[in-house]
Each structure stands twice: as structure tokens, then as C-alpha cells.
Design a protein around this motif. Sequence first.
Motif, PDB file in Angstrom:
ATOM      1  N   GLU A 152       1.071  -1.156   0.143  1.00 35.16           N
ATOM      2  CA  GLU A 152       0.003   0.047   0.004  1.00 35.16           C
ATOM      3  C   GLU A 152       0.802   1.239  -0.132  1.00 35.16           C
ATOM      4  OE1 GLU A 152      -2.454   2.672  -0.245  1.00 35.16           O
ATOM      5  OE2 GLU A 152      -3.393   0.984   0.145  1.00 35.16           O
ATOM      6  N   ALA A 153       0.718   2.154  -0.889  1.00 29.46           N
ATOM      7  CA  ALA A 153       1.373   3.067  -1.086  1.00 29.46           C
ATOM      8  C   ALA A 153       0.988   4.552  -0.459  1.00 29.46           C
ATOM      9  CB  ALA A 153       1.713   3.427  -2.739  1.00 29.46           C
ATOM     10  N   ASN A 154       0.103   4.680   0.042  1.00 30.23           N
ATOM     11  CA  ASN A 154      -0.564   5.737   0.692  1.00 30.23           C
ATOM     12  C   ASN A 154      -0.148   6.102   1.914  1.00 30.23           C
ATOM     13  OD1 ASN A 154      -2.311   7.691   2.083  1.00 30.23           O
ATOM     14  ND2 ASN A 154      -3.851   7.445   0.439  1.00 30.23           N
ATOM     15  N   PRO A 155       0.789   7.193   2.133  1.00 29.86           N
ATOM     16  CA  PRO A 155       1.218   7.298   3.529  1.00 29.86           C
ATOM     17  C   PRO A 155       0.428   7.513   4.976  1.00 29.86           C
ATOM     18  CG  PRO A 155       1.239   9.382   2.277  1.00 29.86           C
ATOM     19  CD  PRO A 155       0.927   8.379   1.383  1.00 29.86           C
ATOM     20  N   ASP A 156      -0.731   7.648   4.467  1.00 32.74           N
ATOM     21  CA  ASP A 156      -1.674   7.710   5.618  1.00 32.74           C
ATOM     22  C   ASP A 156      -2.559   6.492   5.695  1.00 32.74           C
ATOM     23  OD1 ASP A 156      -1.429  10.375   5.998  1.00 32.74           O
ATOM     24  OD2 ASP A 156      -2.813  10.991   4.221  1.00 32.74           O
ATOM     25  N   ALA A 157      -2.054   5.422   5.005  1.00 30.93           N
ATOM     26  CA  ALA A 157      -3.031   4.195   5.151  1.00 30.93           C
ATOM     27  C   ALA A 157      -3.061   3.425   6.413  1.00 30.93           C
ATOM     28  CB  ALA A 157      -2.535   3.062   4.129  1.00 30.93           C
ATOM     29  N   ARG A 160      -5.508   5.533   8.679  1.00 32.29           N
ATOM     30  CA  ARG A 160      -6.824   5.354   8.226  1.00 32.29           C
ATOM     31  C   ARG A 160      -7.413   3.896   8.561  1.00 32.29           C
ATOM     32  NH1 ARG A 160      -7.695   4.634   3.273  1.00 32.29           N
ATOM     33  NH2 ARG A 160      -5.612   5.117   2.514  1.00 32.29           N
TER      34      ARG A 160
END
Length: 313
Positions: A152-157, A160
Amino acid sequence: MIPDFLVTHSGGFHADELLSSVILTRLFPQARIVRSRAPEWITPGEDRIIYDVGGAYDPAAGIFDHHQRGAPLREDGQPYSSFGLIWKHYGRDYLAASALPEAHVEAVHGSFDAGFVLPVDLTDNGALSPSGPLAGLTLPTLLETLKPVFDEANPDADDRAFHAALAVARSFVEARIAQSAAKLRAEAIVHQAIEAAGQGCVLELPRGMPFRPAIVKAGADHLLFVVHPREKDWCVTGIRRAEEGFELRADLPAAWAGLTNGALEAVCGIEGASFCHNGRFIAAARTREAALAMAELAVKEAFSIGAQSNGGS
């Protein structure tokens, strides 16, 4: 103190800090969860509670970690996770905030600790490793499946996913405590019914409810079956011998197994008998009178089988 911040570690999450967060966010809804390993956040301060990170256990300073040398142990030597530490210090306040009657707080605190918190503590510390086909369905494992996948690349993953998992964890904590509280409410009702039953072997209850703990607590070993109303009919059910397993004090008659309506009425001779499970642990009737008659007939057969068994031994 009333904290402004609830501080736990960043990155991947586990059940213990998730469940700790359930407790703390209920008590301090105005506080913001901060997930960080930065020194400025994991250093104790008057504005925060720190848990599962920080390398210290100091309730007075508001820090509850269990990863350090000399980490706290329960009186019996078993390890705490952050969840166990938070529950130890804040669990009673959580129950009071949940509108649990004061007289029930200690009982529910203890039962929840033993049946829900301790297994999480042991699993988190590697002192308990569930095995077998159901190992992947334990609550700690299921909560961790809510973490983001490795690529997963989203830094906020992570954050969240943590907050999404927090909602799931909250539902389990609240449901388990509600069940424990309900058992205590049921206990008083069952106790009255036991007194009304006297030495009879059939316990009649005004509705379906948890009954076995109260029966065991009262030492009512003579009881064999329970009868209570449901929405549209009446239920006859056996009483398990132990908390785990399915062995009953007495089974419903073998001749009833799997029968319904007219076929069951013909075999048992009771008008209104409507169903008997093939496993012989539960039956149903259309009226109270029929349910009580089925229960009394089942008692007679149980005693008959017991007498034959004793006579043949």
C-alpha cells in the motif's frame, strides 16, 4: 488528569493498542489519538496518556508500555499487554461510564479481564499461540487483518486502517460487556425461578435468557430442563453439564429426535408439541402447557434411563 492526547505507536497495529484505544476514547472523547514514535510524543507529560510505546510503565506519569525489561506481570506471573494495563487502571471507570450498576462493576471487570483481556495479553506477548483450524479466527488475528497490505503506497494508510479497525474493536468490547452485564441481570431472575421450582426438575423462566451460571451458582443440580416463551411459541431446552462442550444433564427423548408437528404429537402424546432438534437438546411447543408437559415427560424418561443404567451396573 484529563488528557488532550492519547499516544500510541505509529506503523502497523495490533489488538492490544486498538483495544486500549477503545477504553480510552470512551473515557476521554475529547482527546486526539496520536500515532507516533517521535521522542517529543512518547515522553510523558500532563497532557497525554501513552500506551504500548515509550519503554516504561508508570501509571502516575500516564505511561503504559510492556515491552521493556522488568515489564509488569500479573499476580500469577502472566504478562500484561498494553490492553491489560489500561484495563487494570481504567476498566472500572469505563464500566461506570457505560452506565453499569455500581454493584456489578467488580464482577464484570473481573470476568471481562479473565475472558477477554487476558487472552489478548497472552497472545500479544507470545505466551499463547492459538492453533488448529480456528487459529486464524481469533479476535487479535482478525483485527490485524484490517491492516493495509504490504505494498500500500498511501502514507496515510496505516492511520486510516487503524481508525477503521478501532470501530470494529469497539463493537466487540461493547457487545462482550453488554453480554456480561445481561448475565448478571438474568441471574436475579433465574434465582427467583429456582426458588419457585422448589425440588422440581423443570425451571420455568419468563423469557429466554442466560441461565446456566445462575443454576450452577445456586447449586441447583436437580434441574434438568428449562422452559420459556419465545415470540410465537415455547421452548424446552436442556442444561449443559459444563461451560464448554455440549453434554447435557439430560437429553430429550430419543424417540422425539428430528420430529415436528403431527409426527411429534403422535410419538409423545402431547397436543401442541411442534419440534424436537435431531440433537435432542432443544424442543418447541405451541403453548406453555404443552411445553411444560414435554419437559415433565422428558424428566420421567431421563430418570427411567438413569434407573436402568444403575440397575445394569
